[in-house]
Structures are given as C-alpha cells and as structure tokens.
Design a protein around this motif. Structure first.
Motif, mmCIF file in Angstrom:
data_model
loop_
_atom_site.group_PDB
_atom_site.id
_atom_site.type_symbol
_atom_site.label_atom_id
_atom_site.label_comp_id
_atom_site.label_asym_id
_atom_site.label_seq_id
_atom_site.Cartn_x
_atom_site.Cartn_y
_atom_site.Cartn_z
ATOM 1 N N PHE A 274 0.826 -1.207 0.000
ATOM 2 C CA PHE A 274 0.000 0.000 0.000
ATOM 3 C C PHE A 274 0.864 1.263 0.000
ATOM 4 O O PHE A 274 0.531 2.246 0.668
ATOM 5 C CB PHE A 274 -0.936 -0.003 1.212
ATOM 6 N N CYS A 275 1.943 1.251 -0.764
ATOM 7 C CA CYS A 275 2.836 2.417 -0.819
ATOM 8 C C CYS A 275 2.348 3.419 -1.863
ATOM 9 O O CYS A 275 3.019 3.681 -2.877
ATOM 10 C CB CYS A 275 4.266 1.972 -1.125
ATOM 11 N N VAL A 276 1.171 3.964 -1.613
ATOM 12 C CA VAL A 276 0.603 5.001 -2.468
ATOM 13 C C VAL A 276 0.302 6.222 -1.604
ATOM 14 O O VAL A 276 0.254 6.131 -0.374
ATOM 15 C CB VAL A 276 -0.665 4.504 -3.197
ATOM 16 N N ASP A 277 0.092 7.352 -2.243
ATOM 17 C CA ASP A 277 0.007 8.631 -1.522
ATOM 18 C C ASP A 277 -1.049 8.638 -0.428
ATOM 19 O O ASP A 277 -0.843 9.203 0.650
ATOM 20 C CB ASP A 277 -0.258 9.760 -2.519
ATOM 21 N N ASP A 278 -2.216 8.046 -0.681
ATOM 22 C CA ASP A 278 -3.305 8.095 0.293
ATOM 23 C C ASP A 278 -2.970 7.371 1.593
ATOM 24 O O ASP A 278 -3.625 7.596 2.623
ATOM 25 C CB ASP A 278 -4.582 7.492 -0.300
ATOM 26 N N TYR A 279 -1.956 6.506 1.566
ATOM 27 C CA TYR A 279 -1.606 5.724 2.750
ATOM 28 C C TYR A 279 -0.303 6.197 3.397
ATOM 29 O O TYR A 279 0.206 5.536 4.302
ATOM 30 C CB TYR A 279 -1.494 4.239 2.390
ATOM 31 N N LYS A 295 -1.034 8.302 12.822
ATOM 32 C CA LYS A 295 -1.583 8.434 11.478
ATOM 33 C C LYS A 295 -2.151 7.095 11.003
ATOM 34 O O LYS A 295 -3.217 7.061 10.354
ATOM 35 C CB LYS A 295 -0.501 8.916 10.514
ATOM 36 N N ARG A 296 -1.470 5.982 11.302
ATOM 37 C CA ARG A 296 -1.988 4.671 10.939
ATOM 38 C C ARG A 296 -3.339 4.431 11.612
ATOM 39 O O ARG A 296 -4.278 3.912 11.007
ATOM 40 C CB ARG A 296 -1.006 3.565 11.334
ATOM 41 N N LYS A 297 -3.422 4.848 12.904
ATOM 42 C CA LYS A 297 -4.675 4.714 13.643
ATOM 43 C C LYS A 297 -5.764 5.574 13.008
ATOM 44 O O LYS A 297 -6.929 5.148 12.886
ATOM 45 C CB LYS A 297 -4.441 5.138 15.103
ATOM 46 N N GLU A 298 -5.398 6.777 12.609
ATOM 47 C CA GLU A 298 -6.368 7.668 11.961
ATOM 48 C C GLU A 298 -6.915 7.053 10.679
ATOM 49 O O GLU A 298 -8.110 7.171 10.372
ATOM 50 C CB GLU A 298 -5.698 9.009 11.656
ATOM 51 N N LEU A 299 -6.047 6.392 9.915
ATOM 52 C CA LEU A 299 -6.468 5.743 8.677
ATOM 53 C C LEU A 299 -7.253 4.461 8.925
ATOM 54 O O LEU A 299 -7.851 3.909 7.990
ATOM 55 C CB LEU A 299 -5.235 5.417 7.818
ATOM 56 N N GLN A 300 -7.206 3.976 10.185
ATOM 57 C CA GLN A 300 -7.846 2.700 10.543
ATOM 58 C C GLN A 300 -7.302 1.560 9.679
ATOM 59 O O GLN A 300 -8.042 0.645 9.290
ATOM 60 C CB GLN A 300 -9.368 2.807 10.395
ATOM 61 N N PHE A 301 -6.002 1.619 9.392
ATOM 62 C CA PHE A 301 -5.423 0.633 8.491
ATOM 63 C C PHE A 301 -5.499 -0.777 9.078
ATOM 64 O O PHE A 301 -5.887 -1.729 8.390
ATOM 65 C CB PHE A 301 -3.957 0.987 8.187
#
Length: 365
Positions: A274-279, A295-301
């Motif tokens: 998932f090495c794209v800008d949105d992530y 930030k990972r938590k914010e994205l709920q990845f």
C-alpha cells in the motif's frame, strides 16, 4: 522497518511487478536513492524505540544503490546501538543480478538473510522476469545462487505464482530440488492496485491457484514423508497453526500488523502493498514513531483489515484461512476464497498428521 533505498528503480522490467504499478500511481513515482541523512534518521528512531529491530531491504532493486551504502548502514547501526543495545536482524530481497563475491561476503559477515527472486526454473523465470532489453535473466540469477551457496549465506527463494507456474508445478519443483534449494516461498501474482482482478495475462485465477496449491502440497508431503523435507512457507505456517502457534507470515494472521515501509526520501507507509500517496503516514525526517502510529490509527489501516464477511465468519476453514490478505480483496471478498475451499479439504488430514508429529517432537524435548 522495510526500507527501499533505491526507491522504485530496478534493472529488470518484470511484467507483473506490483511495486512499479504502485509507484506509477503516486505523484512522485521515483524518489531517487536514499541519502545518509534519511538513513541515519531511520536507524536512530528505530533503535530508540525497539528492543528488537529488523531492517529489511527491498525495492525496486535495493542493490542498485551500491554496496558502500549498506556498509555505512551497518556501521551506523553498530555505532548507535552501543547505547541502545537492541537486537538487530537484517534481510535483503533481491533479483540477484548485481551480486558478486563482495556482496556475498558482506551478507555472510553481517548475518543477512537474503531472499532471491526466482520463478521456479529457467523457462518460467524468463517468461516475465526480463531485463530492459527484453532478455531473460535466469542464468545470471542461478550464478548468484551458486555464489551464495559457496559463501554459506543464508538465503531462500521467492517465487511469484503465475498461471504458467500453476501449469508446471512438478517441473518447477524438480528443478528447485535438483539445485538443492530447500527454503521456498510462493506469492500469488497480484493484479494492479485498485483494479478489477483477472484483467492481465499474468492474473492468477482462483481455480489455477487451487490447482497449484494441491499439486505443490503433494510434492511437499511426499518429500517430507521420504525424509527430505523442504520448507514451503505457507505449509510450514499451517502446520505451526495446527500445533497451536501464531503464524509468522503477516498475510496469514487475519489482521494487518504494525509495520513501517520507508521509501528512499523517508516517506513511511503501513505496508509494502500500500505504498501510495493516500496511505502515507509521514516522513521519518520530521515524524516520530508515535506520529506514524497515530496516522496509521487515523487511517484505521489495521482496524479495517480483518475480513468481516458473513461467509468467513461461518466457514469451517476460518481459523486457518482467516480471510486472506487485505491486498487480495475486492469489496471485502477474498480473491482466493474458493482456492482455500478446495485446498483445505484436500490437504487437512495430512497437515494434521504432520502437526501431530511436530507436537510430539516438541513434547519430548
């Protein structure tokens, strides 16, 4: 910490390369080679946070940045670790085209585990893994494999499962066995990011993957029963799960793990797939590990990663399959669900037999 010191640069033009596909979907596909400033920041922040730290180099092709970079990297780790006292491990995934004796000696001296990308045999490998001139690369890879064996470097073979490989399982297996390569990992070929599956010549259908797994399992079990065990990562993990351990392969856990992928400019992502800008989680030059985690938590990845479909929750194979890797899903459905539905009934009794033997061995120690 997975590190891409050469960014998306590569000396191959593989038809199915998932990272080139991801890079082309970013605003900046290629970030250049990693600077010593980014390198030092990565090392310092990792060692300050972790009692154990694994630095894993991938690409693109990581060797393109040159051996001196990795010598500086290890020297910096050793210097900074005099106060951190972290346990450090190294891994290096490569197409092996640039490897020579100095590389092999460096890997051996510093305890690197090397993953060599090789698609089973020369013919299968050359179908998709061509250089910029369109020529096959199998012969050079085999020379590098021989060099790693001569220098006693720890290494394994990583193969991408394509429709062609699924149709040639026994020739592939015999070739790898004949070259004395006992540590094997197979990854189903990925479709382009965000696109409907099955749209390319190298797309692996669920039926083809099921056929591949069943034939491969027969050969793996046959070797094991004959006292000539070969490590196949997927099968090893299944046995381990049946014994009662957690799988070490993140795609088999049922939920994404805490990972950090560093592009050459210091940009950090939560997963290699998932090495794209949105992530993007931030940049190691300006972000702390705490910032990246937030930030990972914010994205709920991680929180959104389990497969929550009703079909999974009621499936008898859920505890072994666990819904598949997030990257192989489209609108919640695991692309290889039907592959697992075919494979597990076919192999489960023999897997359980192996697990019982392993459990007995553990109990007698």
């Amino acid at each position: 910490m997975m590190i891409k010191p050469s960014s998306s640069a590569c000396n191959l033009a593989c038809s199915y390369c998932f990272y080139q596909d991801l890079a082309l979907k970013r605003d900046i596909p290629f970030h250049g080679f990693m600077s010593d400033e980014v390198m030092a920041s990565l090392i310092e922040k990792c060692l300050s946070e972790a009692e154990r730290c694994s630095f894993m180099f991938q690409g693109g092709e990581p060797s393109l940045i040159g051996l001196p970079f990795f010598k500086r990297f290890v020297e910096t780790v050793n210097r900074l670790n005099e106060t951190s006292h972290s346990i450090v491990n190294y891994a290096f995934q490569t197409n092996a085209l640039t490897l020579d004796l100095p590389w092999a000696e460096f890997f051996k001296e510093n305890g690197f585990l090397v993953g060599v990308s090789f698609d089973g045999n020369a013919r299968l490998h050359n179908l998709y893994r061509k250089d910029s001139k369109g020529e096959g690369t199998a012969q050079k890879v085999l020379q590098s494999i021989s060099l790693l064996k001569e220098q006693c470097v720890d290494f394994n073979i990583l193969s991408v499962v394509t429709p062609a490989m699924a149709e040639n399982v026994r020739p592939m297996w015999n070739y790898l066995s004949g070259h004395g390569l006992p540590f094997l990992q197979y990854i189903p070929c990925m479709d382009p990011f965000g696109e409907e599956p099955g749209g390319t010549s190298f797309s692996l259908s669920p039926d083809s993957y099921a056929k591949f797994l069943m034939q491969l399992f027969d050969l793996w079990y046959e070797n094991l029963a004959g006292g000539k065990g070969v490590s196949v990562r997927f099968f090893d993990n299944l046995v381990s799960m049946l014994v009662g351990f957690q799988p070490e392969s993140c795609d088999m856990t049922g939920i994404c793990s805490v990972q950090y992928v560093a592009e050459s400019d210091g940009s950090i992502y939560p997963c290699d797939f998932f090495c794209v800008d949105d992530y993007c989680l931030g940049n190691i030059l300006s972000s702390s590990i705490t910032d990246l985690d937030a930030k990972r938590k914010e994205l709920q990845f991680i929180e959104s990663s389990p497969n929550k479909s009703l079909a999974c929750s009621t499936c008898q194979w859920e505890k072994l399959c666990r819904g598949g890797c997030k990257r192989y899903r489209n609108e919640g459905a695991y692309r290889y669900c039907t592959s697992m539905q075919q494979f597990f009934p076919y192999a489960i009794h023999r897997l359980e037999q192996v697990a019982r033997t392993v459990r007995q061995q553990i109990n007698t120690k």
